[in-house]
Structure formats: C-alpha cells, structure tokens
Design a protein around this motif. Sequence first.
Motif, mmCIF file in Angstrom:
data_model
loop_
_atom_site.group_PDB
_atom_site.id
_atom_site.type_symbol
_atom_site.label_atom_id
_atom_site.label_comp_id
_atom_site.label_asym_id
_atom_site.label_seq_id
_atom_site.Cartn_x
_atom_site.Cartn_y
_atom_site.Cartn_z
ATOM 1 N N LYS A 102 0.848 -1.186 0.000
ATOM 2 C CA LYS A 102 0.000 0.000 0.000
ATOM 3 C C LYS A 102 0.887 1.241 0.000
ATOM 4 C CE LYS A 102 -0.903 0.438 5.017
ATOM 5 N NZ LYS A 102 -1.967 0.482 6.041
ATOM 6 N N VAL A 103 0.395 2.270 -0.655
ATOM 7 C CA VAL A 103 1.177 3.487 -0.803
ATOM 8 C C VAL A 103 0.374 4.659 -0.251
ATOM 9 C CG1 VAL A 103 0.330 3.828 -3.156
ATOM 10 C CG2 VAL A 103 2.418 4.955 -2.439
ATOM 11 N N ALA A 104 1.072 5.540 0.474
ATOM 12 C CA ALA A 104 0.416 6.711 1.043
ATOM 13 C C ALA A 104 0.216 7.761 -0.031
ATOM 14 C CB ALA A 104 1.243 7.267 2.188
ATOM 15 N N GLU A 142 3.273 9.951 -0.787
ATOM 16 C CA GLU A 142 4.310 9.278 -1.579
ATOM 17 C C GLU A 142 3.879 9.183 -3.041
ATOM 18 O OE1 GLU A 142 6.419 4.851 -1.854
ATOM 19 O OE2 GLU A 142 5.246 5.406 -0.067
ATOM 20 N N ASN A 160 -4.362 5.875 2.172
ATOM 21 C CA ASN A 160 -3.473 4.846 1.639
ATOM 22 C C ASN A 160 -4.221 3.991 0.627
ATOM 23 O OD1 ASN A 160 -0.862 4.992 3.303
ATOM 24 N ND2 ASN A 160 -2.450 5.014 4.893
ATOM 25 N N ARG A 219 -3.731 0.675 -2.606
ATOM 26 C CA ARG A 219 -2.964 -0.282 -3.387
ATOM 27 C C ARG A 219 -3.780 -0.629 -4.622
ATOM 28 N NH1 ARG A 219 -5.176 -5.234 -3.294
ATOM 29 N NH2 ARG A 219 -6.238 -5.978 -1.408
#
Length: 612
Positions: free
Chosen positions: A79-81, A84, A120, A122
């Motif tokens: 998972k990416v914030a 970011e 967050n 994904r």
Amino acid sequence: MNYLVVSDGKDYKIAQQLENHKNNLVVELFGTQHKKKVKLNQVIFTITQEINQFVAQVKQISLELDVELLAELINEVDKVAIDELADLYFGTNPDLCQKTALLTKLAENNILFYNFMDGNFRKCSSLEQEQRKQINNKQLEAQERYNYFYQLLTTAYQNSTAIAATEEINVIKLLHKPDKHSPLYKALHNFAKQMQKNPLEICVQVGLINNIAQFFVDCFLNEHNFIATLAPKPAEENITKRLDLDVFSIDDSSTTEIDDAFSISSIADGYIIGIHIAAPALDDNLEQMICHNISTLYYPGNKITMLPEEVINNYSLLEGRTCPVVSIYFKLNQQFEINEYYSNLNIVKINKNLRIENLETVFTEDNLPLQLNYPYEAELKILYQFALKLEEKRGKASVNNLFVDYSFILNNDKVELKARQRGNPIDKLVSELMILANCSWGRLLTNSFIPAIYRVKQPNYPVKMTLNPDSHTGLNVEYYTWATSPIRRATDYINQKQIISMIKNDKNFYTATNHVLLSVVEEFDVKYAKYIEFQNKMERYWSLRFLLQQNITQISATIAYKQIAQLDGVPLTVDLSNLTNFKPKGTIVQLKIFNINLVLLTFEIKIIENHE
C-alpha cells in the motif's frame, strides 16, 4: 474557518470544522447543510487556503489526471500513502490541491484501486477488479431502479395514476416488513420525505392501494394468520341424557355463533333454570386451531371467526337443531334463591332463536307489568326477576347504563350507524345469567381440583388470566371463569373441556403443566388486545367515513371522564385537555371537525364557543 479533507465511507469529502472534542470533531460537509461527527483519524488534510479557490483547483486538476499511469505506479501488494504517490506522479513537493485531487480520483476509481480510507491505497488484483465490477454493476442497477421508481412515484403522484400494474409490488411487505436497502423502499421514503407525507399516504395517492379499508384488513391477516382446519363432527357419545326441554336463545340477528341458550322448568316450590352452552370441546381435533386463532374477531361489516363455518354449524345452537350442550342447572325457590346447582352433559332441541332487535321493543321496563303475548314472555319475565336477585346479591351493576353500542351497516361503501343504549332488561338478564354460569363453573372446577383458566381482578390491578382461583372484585364474585362462549373464545373452549371431564368424572382434562393450557393463559390477553386494537381501528375508519359521507363538520360531544369527550352519534372520543379549561363530567360541548384523513385515521377539532 477551518476546512478539512476527511474520509467519509468509501469517499473523501471537504468539510468545515464546527466543533472540536476530545475524540471527535463535528463537521459540515462542504456545499451541504449535512452535519456529522468524524473521528480524529478520519482527518486526512487541513486546508489552509481560500476554500472556493481550493475546490475549483482540485476539480480542474482531477480532470487532467491519468488513471492508467497511476495504475502503473501502484502495485497489488504494497500500500502506498497519498503523499508518496503524489511525489511519484507530480514530482517533488506537490501542493495540497494536487494531493486532494489525486485522493478523490483514486477513490472514484474503486475498481482499479483499493482504498484503505486513511489516505493509503494499493492496486486491485484482476480477481478483485472482476468482483468489484460485479458489485458496481449491481449498485448501478440498484441506482437505476431507484431512479426508475422515483420517477414513477413522481409521475403517478402528480397525475394520480396507478403504478401497481407497472410493477408487482407487495405493498404490505414494503410498508411493514421492508428491505430497507431496496431501491423501491428508498425511493418511496425519500419521495414521502420530500412531499412531507406518510409513505402510506403516498401509496394510496399513486394507486398502490386502491381500498384502504381492505388494506387494513389484509395487513391484519398478514400478521395474524387465522387457520381453518376442518374436522369431522364427533359422535354424540357418553352424553348422559337427551332432554325434552323448551330451550331458547337470545342474540342479535347477525349472530350465527350461538353459544348459549336457556330453559325454565316449574317445580313444586320454585323453578329449575337451565343454562345450556354449545359443546365444541367434545371435539379434541379443534384444539390446535382454537389455540392459534384465540378468538373470533368482529369489525364493521364483517368478522373473522375462530372456527370455520362448517365447524360452527356443527355446534351453534340454531333454531330447530338438536345439539349436544354442556348445561348447568339452578334449583330456585319462589323467592328466586338458589338452593342447589349442578352440571350435566345433555342433548337438547333448540326451539327458538329469539332476536334482541325484536325483543327490545316489547321486553322493556315499562312493559313488564303488561301482558303483550310476545314469544317466551313468561319465561323472560321469570329470568329477569332472577337476574335482579343475582345483581342485588352481587351488589354490582352488570351493565353500564351509560354505554352506547354502535352497529355499522355497510352497503356499497355507504355507512349507516345504529346506536343502542345499553342497560335494558335483555342486557341485564343475559349478563347476570352468564356471570352466574361462569362463577358457578369456576367454583365447581376449583372444588374438583381440576385446573381452569380464571379471570381475576384485584383492586388497583388490571384483570388477568391465571390458573390460580381468586376473586374478581369488578364483579364482586369469588371465582370467575370464561366458559360460556366456547365457539368464540379459546379460554372458554379450554374451560369447557375441563367441565366435561368433571361431569364425566374421568381424567381427560388438561393438567396444570399442559402446554395447550399454558399457551392460552400466556398468550390470550396479548393477542386479544391486538384484535381489539384492530377492531377499534376499523371502527374509527368507518366512523370517519360516516362523518364525511354525512358532511358533518359540527357535532356535539359529552365529557365522559377527565377531559375525554364522546362524540354524539358516532363511536369516537377526543381529548379536550389542551383545548379548554376543566369541564365537569356530563358537560356538552360543540365541536368543529376538519382535516379528516382516512389514511392516517386522524382529524382535527376546535371548540365552538357559545356567545349568547
């Protein structure tokens, strides 16, 4: 003013902060007046720039975002914030407008991206994407059906056209046991809220309900499913004696379930009074049906019988029939004092069904000294003298003379109301003899140690069903059962079963732990109260119909108790406590009636003051 970006379900919204509490905030969603609580961890960003400019920039940036590129920047595992991902997409130091646009774009494309609702994300796997497509299709279909029903309701409401033929709709389920997630339910309730009306009113207006009176009946039957299992008439066995008595009954002309009848025999020093009760408890096969249905239910224009018509015809004490009966006999002296009483199981012929409508014109207080030669005149006068003696001994009036009975006659939706003042000799005669039979059987069963269902009333407590023999202070008697209407009430059927066993001196009675006996004791009052509630509802409907039919807009009413007034000529009461100062019982007031609503069964009143 503080503005925030907050997570709201599967979406992200801009909201204005109104209140700050220890564990949550109260916000108002931007562009709406909708207020809600959000937890602190639902706050994603705090907005520092002018809000209208911020919203405009977010919308513009969102239109330019490349969803396919975003899908390449996120994998299916990690998972990416949002911070970011914004760095990857926009480059170093993206501003808050860019981050917010990215946030809402990812949430919007919920088939491609899994939203953790905290900023967050994904990428969804191929299987997840397929599953989400199916869910989205269902949601889209539901939304389309919602739009369809909403438009249908709008058009039908505006044009008063029926929509029932367009769609098979179970209106009873929709209003009383709905699926609150269904498009139709949401459309109906949102439309009703918009129109500021009750959903039931909307259903009537758009033609989903064509006959509101029948709809009320259908709703009741849907909740209380009367069963009608036919059973063969039992053989008249073990009945001790076929008696040659002159037996007659007293009922109104609409009664087909004739439970009770009377006989009088002269003896050397007085009379033997016989009270004869129809005997369906001879048939054990009726037990389940009777315990389920509990009671016959009467309402204007119709009735729902506890027993099916074929079974009623087996036992009803109809004129000319020879019937099995459970009898109780009272030996009286010339002063109408009871010297002895006993019970028996007999077969008798019913010689006459006397009808109250015919009797009450001749069998009156004024006519008692006269000889008018109407049927059973001598017998009725003897029974009435006995009834007076019984009432005197109890010290309580058996009939409320102030009470008015109303009968509804319906003919092609036209309503005729007939009022009948209670308290004439017929009422007193029947009431006292039924009280006597029920009390006497209660005592006989108690003395025989056979369980029975008693009606007990103690001071400051409501009347109740119980297996414990005790007094009924309202009637001023030591024991009181219900046993004289076994065709119409489950309690009477059960008690009659016990009486028959007592007469036969066998063990074929319900024990105190029998589930049938216990179920009737526990359930009768609750179920019977619902029957009365339905009866009152239907009487209220047809009473309001009568007011509209007769174009009655002004009516007199009499204060009956506290500030409750009884309308004259129609069985409706109104509470005047908020409309006038205290008025003593018996005060007559003039009322204006308006805004009658036959769907909600409401109306408004206003006191017309006299200015003389």
